[in-house]
Scaffold this active site. Sequence first.
Site, short mmCIF file in Angstrom:
data_model
loop_
_atom_site.label_atom_id
_atom_site.label_comp_id
_atom_site.label_asym_id
_atom_site.label_seq_id
_atom_site.Cartn_x
_atom_site.Cartn_y
_atom_site.Cartn_z
N LYS A 75 0.87 -1.17 0.00
CA LYS A 75 0.00 0.00 0.00
C LYS A 75 0.91 1.21 0.00
CE LYS A 75 -3.96 2.13 0.12
NZ LYS A 75 -5.09 1.92 -0.79
N SER B 181 -1.33 -1.08 -4.35
CA SER B 181 -2.45 -0.15 -4.25
C SER B 181 -1.90 1.16 -3.71
CB SER B 181 -3.54 -0.68 -3.32
OG SER B 181 -4.19 -1.81 -3.89
#
Length: 355
Positions: free
Chosen positions: A158, A218
């Site tokens: 992330k 992400s």
Amino acid sequence: MPQLAIHRLSMAHPGDLSALHALMQSGAVRAGDIRAVIGKTEGNGGLNDFTRGYFTQSLMLLLCAATGADPAALAARIPCVLSGGTEGALSPHYLVFAVDRAATGARGLAMGTAFSAPTPPAEIGRQAQILAVAQAVRDAVADAGIARAEDVALVQVKAPCAQSPGPEARSGDPRVLMALSRAAAAFGVGLALGDIPEAREAELLRDVGRFSNRASISSGIEVTANEVVVFGQADGWAPDLVAGVAPLADLLDLEGVVAAFRAAGLDAAPAVPAAQRARVIGVLAKGEPDRSGAIRGARHTMLGDTDLDAQRHLRGALGAIVASVAGHGQVFVSGGAEHQGPPGGGLVCVFARAG
């Protein structure tokens, strides 16, 4: 000698942690064993998707109540990788990864985590972020006890973004900066694993031939550092779980999807047999609209229009293909696969119980 446990849980809304709370109350999950969470929320997946931060805040408050630890301290050591957007047949859910360090095993699926230092907007999509992610991946590999880079199955990251990048940022467009952040993180993963021998910021989003088939990235404004979760094979871990990973050549690569399920020991042909579906714990998929504007010679219209972003088209389409093989819609499908597979492609990772 640790043992990894993975729980796939439903949510009624982005702040619903009742399923995890029930597992904690029953003793099936100890709050102190939770090492990472990966999930899908029903937001739009864009910069203004509040559902990711809402879920993270709810999770940390729940764990704070159970452990007495400060929520900020928990957030700084437990990666919470969330992807917004459950278009089509996709269903909101989250995977909880817990590690029991008292268990014994010979060799099995290992997990390690690490955080980079906070990444300011001026470093997003630059060499500093590439190198920071590469080091965090090495730290997570060491945390898992994985001895060789070739034993790494998947690296989930992330990466941060900035809603107001500022004049020193590589791009003043937050959406472009989000793509650069994913690209830099993918380069960092590839550099650490040897999939990308040399990684320079000038090649981000340009040299599409440089990619890692083991990187899933992400990005969002709800994180300030690069949060890394590594999965692979290592000695000392119980062998009851497997992770099957396969690349996707393009959005319609059903064979690639099936290959990932088969790599996890499931007899997908193409769908997983009903008798084996309970063994499927979690599925992660990355994909992107082909920038050539066509898939296998046919024009596609996954464009960045004002009414429906291209990534939402992507998640709905790829999600249906993967979910039809898995037999359920609780599948993590994330767009923006820059340098995370061949151009227009991506990857699939299947977590399953060993047969």
